[in-house]
Scaffold this motif. Sequence first.
Motif, PDB file in Angstrom:
ATOM      1  N   LYS A  18      39.316  18.854 -61.695  1.00 46.36           N
ATOM      2  CA  LYS A  18      38.409  17.976 -62.086  1.00 46.36           C
ATOM      3  C   LYS A  18      37.606  18.263 -63.201  1.00 46.36           C
ATOM      4  CE  LYS A  18      38.594  15.092 -58.542  1.00 46.36           C
ATOM      5  NZ  LYS A  18      39.062  13.544 -58.552  1.00 46.36           N
TER       6      LYS A  18
ATOM      7  N   GLY B 273      34.546  16.561 -65.860  1.00 46.73           N
ATOM      8  CA  GLY B 273      33.195  16.443 -65.397  1.00 46.73           C
ATOM      9  C   GLY B 273      32.282  17.224 -66.355  1.00 46.73           C
TER      10      GLY B 273
ATOM     11  N   HIS C  66      27.498  15.344 -66.556  1.00 44.27           N
ATOM     12  CA  HIS C  66      26.217  15.407 -65.623  1.00 44.27           C
ATOM     13  C   HIS C  66      25.086  15.642 -66.638  1.00 44.27           C
ATOM     14  CE1 HIS C  66      29.505  16.710 -63.219  1.00 44.27           C
ATOM     15  NE2 HIS C  66      28.864  15.978 -62.250  1.00 44.27           N
TER      16      HIS C  66
ATOM     17  N   LEU D 176      26.208  13.320 -51.784  1.00 44.99           N
ATOM     18  CA  LEU D 176      26.181  12.746 -52.986  1.00 44.99           C
ATOM     19  C   LEU D 176      27.698  12.067 -53.187  1.00 44.99           C
ATOM     20  CD1 LEU D 176      24.870  15.615 -55.342  1.00 44.99           C
ATOM     21  CD2 LEU D 176      23.834  13.140 -55.110  1.00 44.99           C
ATOM     22  N   ILE D 177      28.770  12.617 -52.368  1.00 44.43           N
ATOM     23  CA  ILE D 177      30.117  12.119 -52.474  1.00 44.43           C
ATOM     24  C   ILE D 177      30.568  11.381 -51.493  1.00 44.43           C
ATOM     25  CG2 ILE D 177      30.693  13.988 -53.728  1.00 44.43           C
ATOM     26  CD1 ILE D 177      32.290  15.348 -51.456  1.00 44.43           C
TER      27      ILE D 177
ATOM     28  N   MET E 204      28.308   9.907 -56.169  1.00 45.43           N
ATOM     29  CA  MET E 204      29.621  10.357 -56.812  1.00 45.43           C
ATOM     30  C   MET E 204      30.537   9.732 -55.881  1.00 45.43           C
ATOM     31  SD  MET E 204      28.633  14.378 -57.410  1.00 45.43           S
ATOM     32  CE  MET E 204      30.478  14.663 -58.116  1.00 45.43           C
TER      33      MET E 204
ATOM     34  N   VAL F  44      34.614   9.710 -56.976  1.00 45.12           N
ATOM     35  CA  VAL F  44      34.890  10.856 -57.753  1.00 45.12           C
ATOM     36  C   VAL F  44      36.065  11.591 -57.092  1.00 45.12           C
ATOM     37  CG1 VAL F  44      34.127  12.902 -58.742  1.00 45.12           C
ATOM     38  CG2 VAL F  44      32.886  10.758 -58.816  1.00 45.12           C
TER      39      VAL F  44
ATOM     40  N   LYS G 245      38.134  14.780 -50.560  1.00 44.70           N
ATOM     41  CA  LYS G 245      36.866  14.990 -49.939  1.00 44.70           C
ATOM     42  C   LYS G 245      37.292  15.833 -48.618  1.00 44.70           C
ATOM     43  CE  LYS G 245      34.819  10.990 -49.178  1.00 44.70           C
ATOM     44  NZ  LYS G 245      34.563   9.732 -49.253  1.00 44.70           N
TER      45      LYS G 245
END
Length: 461
Positions: free
Chosen positions: A301, A305, A309, A357-358, A365, A368, A374
């Motif tokens: 990733k 990324g 940010h 956040l994910i 996110m 993402v 995950k």
Amino acid sequence: MTALTRLESKPAHEHAISSAGSMKQIYEQLLLNDDAMQRRALAQRFLATQLQQAADLPEDMPGDLSALQNFVEQHCIDVARQYADYLQQRKEGGPRQFFSSKAHALFFLQAVAPTKLVDGAWLSGLLRHWRDPRFEGLICTYLEELGEGNPAQNHVVIYRKLLAEHGLQDSGVIADQYYLQGAVQLALGECSDGFLPEVIGYNLGYEVLPLHLLISAYELSELGIDPYYFTLHVTIDNASTGHAHKAVQSVLQLLPIEGDREAFLRRVALGYRLNDLGQGSRAIIESFDLYGEVLSMLERKRPFGQHMHSDYCRFEGKTVNQWLSASEQLPGFLAALENKGWIKRHQDPQASRFWQLIDGDGAAMFGVFSPYEKQLLHDWIGGNWRPEHSPASVRRGTGASAEPLVPGNDPDVASLQAALEGLAAHEQMPVLIPWLSAHRHSHPAGLMATRRFIELKSSLR
């Protein structure tokens, strides 16, 4: 189908793999290349190399043909006994033996995907012998791997659905070595006439029920993962009337009458040993390192990324973009998130700000990370934490089977129907057979071709 593994508790010995070229490239060329001559030449070269390596492995197959059926039956009895011991240990409160977490199980499913997605391919080249009753057992085995044209029973279709359900379609994360057995199967299918004894031997070694299949199915279900692909093989590979029995009978039926029987059997035994090349299921399972997989995933990733940010948040004096600017900083980044309380290890991941956040409504996110990615993060954050309620075990229902639908607007179906139109029954067979290949059989036209092949095979004999 499932490879025969030894019955010791430790994983089978990992045998060296030739480093000449990318195994994935060989696999894809054998599966996808439209040039039959190129496929055949590659398959022959590849098999020659693999057979040389297999020749150095221990020989497990009995040399006495009269002992072959007993050998297979005794193996199945031993597996059943060991599985009963496993179930008793679990009943007494023992832990899972294979999968430490759901992420661990998903890692395994993805690692073995190159093999599962060409299930039965080593037998595909034998279809041209459909009139010869000596090949009946092998051809029947292959057609059953294809679900006899029913997508609900086609092994490749089932496994693709399993991968899709858990976001495991990204083949780019699969290590090159995991393509070896799939490449062996494709190569055998491509060269089956020239390597018939090896095909027979490989089939014998692959079709005997292994202990790891039973344990995998049990633990996958516990983790909320549909085990149907694996339970299907438990029933279909039985030594009484299933694929294991047919494998033994095929050795006997195709053995030369006056030809060099000893040379033939030596080649059968060599093909049997091809199953032991590369990492087996147990070795793959034991190779899993959750933290290492998390870092590998973040590294994949990172290039995307590292500039995405804002500079608003800093962890130990660095912005997120700065942390993501180099691979070697990823362990420190995770530690910084933990030190600042954004990750709370060994607790419910829902308590971690990073997880929020994910995942969940309004997650900044969202999208993402794939479901598998995950799950890696979830299980690493959770660590020793266990939810109050385990996921419900998965057991597929046995609904009434329906006649498979033929999509009327599929261009391949239309093309196949046009090619068959006006042909006599015996003329249709060579048109159908290419659609039963490893690359095609799980597609709508391939499924239709499989059903038609079976229908004609029965009527033309």
